[in-house]
Design an enzyme around this catalytic site. Structure first.
Site: not given
Ligand code: EPU
Length: 421
Positions: A22-23, A117, A122, A305, A397
């Site tokens: 998915k990711n 969320c 996030r 995850d 999802r």
């Molecule tokens: N963060 C910030 N500012 C930003 C971006 C991120 O503070 O601009 C923080 C977030 O709040 C979090 C941390 O940095 O505390 C890491 O967030 P990241 O951006 O890496 O996560 P994401 O891209 O929103 C993806 C996956 C998540 C997975 C995380 C971490 C997808 C669609 N989602 O989210 O997947 O937990 O990376 O590996 O790729 C899931 O599949 O259940 C899921 C939540």
């Protein structure tokens, strides 16, 4: 609303096919926006998040066809609204990942701010900082963020934290910028590498993906391509734990073991046997599980995850385990539900202390987010009697027909349609 009912106690045995990630799929769907022609993805998982992304792409002007093999034609986007509306962003945060390709290719994007969320605040400040460094103007109004630029210019960007979505978003924008961009403290997740592979096939010049420094030399055009999506390491890890806790023996076909070292290491520490075989990863559960301590970290550390699922394993082990969550601030929502089923877990801030040897007894439980739902399925597999999981749309999802696939390997699990929420 659907519910899932599990009668616990079965030992899982047999083969399970691991489906596309998915990711990986979600950012790749967005990457199709960069092409001059249609892009086709194979091994696409049939998930509600993938469908939501398709809806978003259609709203932008793409023509989308198929599901397991999915073709996205972005040629109609030129005249489209270039906007990700609140209704879609609020159901799926990954919607913000259309921003980078829209900005890079069309010089403009308007995206609803995602807000918090279930698992934390996030924010997307790092994505926006990256776009700004590339020369985009950013404006917030009415709950939306607008990013705008005539032509982006390459820059050196040092992220405050390794963000998966931020790295992917900025990487896509930079691939069509003028000049060279260097991303420092970039996320190293396999899904970032997968995106770099796809962008490379489209004609982008990207080096270093999978390390914390990624270099992108911008190009003028990218083309549509054909690509098979990599298998889902989190789905594979979830099934591996199902084998470990039921004393089972599962061969996880096409499991991407080389991306699963941290999870495999913890499974082995707990006493499970993990064998990489030609067809995939075999996991054999032990007679008794040993406790494990773990801290979630960006890749190649232990993935957040998999934290909820590994916690179920820890509740069954013969001693005390400690699990620390460092990626998201509110990712212990599964704890009260596990405790209702019989676990003994104490949470203090971002640390959960788990006393093992839980004797789970089935009950009605409520899914709160995707991975929390997966952990409730795992608990249901070992609980005495009947466990009923409500709000299973969270599960849909990220896990395709999990009940059918687990039933094939011996689980007593069924979905009932139209149950009360
Ligand atoms: N963060 C910030 N500012 C930003 C971006 C991120 O503070 O601009 C923080 C977030 O709040 C979090 C941390 O940095 O505390 C890491 O967030 P990241 O951006 O890496 O996560 P994401 O891209 O929103 C993806 C996956 C998540 C997975 C995380 C971490 C997808 C669609 N989602 O989210 O997947 O937990 O990376 O590996 O790729 C899931 O599949 O259940 C899921 C939540």
């Amino acid at each position: 609303m659907d519910k899932i009912v599990i009668h616990g106690g079965a030992r899982l045995k047999g083969e399970l096919q691991v489906l596309g990630a998915k990711n990986a799929a979600l950012p790749l769907q967005c990457a199709a926006l960069l092409g001059d022609g249609p892009t086709t993805y194979r091994h696409v998982p049939r998930l509600s998040d993938v469908q939501t992304m398709n809806e978003l792409l259609v709203g932008l002007g793409c023509a989308v066809e198929g599901d397991r093999t999915l073709t996205i034609d972005p040629t109609g986007v030129q005249d489209g609204p270039k906007e990700a509306p609140y209704e879609l962003v609020k159901t799926m945060r990954a919607s913000v990942t259309v921003m980078g390709p829209l900005l890079g290719r069309h010089g403009f994007a308007r995206v609803s701010l995602p807000g918090g969320c279930a698992i934390g605040a996030r924010p997307i400040d790092q994505h926006l900082r990256g776009f700004e460094a590339l020369g985009a103007k950013i404006r917030m109004s009415h709950g939306y963020v607008e990013v705008k630029a005539k032509r982006l210019k390459g820059a050196r960007i040092n992220f405050d934290m390794a963000t998966v979505g931020g790295t992917q978003n900025v990487m896509m924008a930079a691939s069509m910028a003028k000049g060279t961009t260097v991303l420092e403290n970039a996320a190293r997740e396999p899904e970032v590498q997968e995106l770099a592979v796809v962008l490379g096939k489209m004609g982008a010049k990207i080096a270093g993906a999978g390390s914390s420094t990624i270099e992108i030399e911008g190009v003028d055009n990218l083309q549509g391509i054909d690509h098979a999506i990599l298998p889902d390491r989190i789905e594979a890890g979830t099934f591996a734990i199902a084998a470990a806790i039921t004393g089972g023996d599962l061969l996880l076909l096409d499991a991407p073991s080389s991306h699963m070292h941290a999870v495999i290491a913890k499974l082995e520490e707990a006493g499970a046997e993990c064998r990489v075989e030609p067809g995939g990863l075999r996991v054999i559960g032990p007679d008794e599980l040993a406790p494990i301590d773990l801290v979630t970290r960006p890749h190649p550390g232990f993935p957040t995850d998999m934290q909820a699922q590994m916690m179920v394993l820890a509740t069954l082990a013969r001693g005390q385990s400690v699990i620390t969550e460092t990626i998201f601030e509110n990712r212990f929502m599964h704890v009260p539900e596990l405790c209702r089923l019989g676990a003994d877990i104490h949470v203090n801030g971002n640390v959960a202390v788990i006393r093992g040897k839980a004797r789970y007894t089935g009950s009605i439980v409520m899914a709160t987010d995707l991975r929390a739902s997966a952990c409730l399925v795992l608990a249901g597999l070992v609980a005495e009697g009947k466990t009923e999981i409500r709000r299973v749309y969270h599960l849909d999802r990220g896990y395709e027909t999990i009940e059918k696939r687990l039933r094939k390997v011996g689980a007593k699990i069924r979905r009932y349609h139209g149950a009360p929420s």
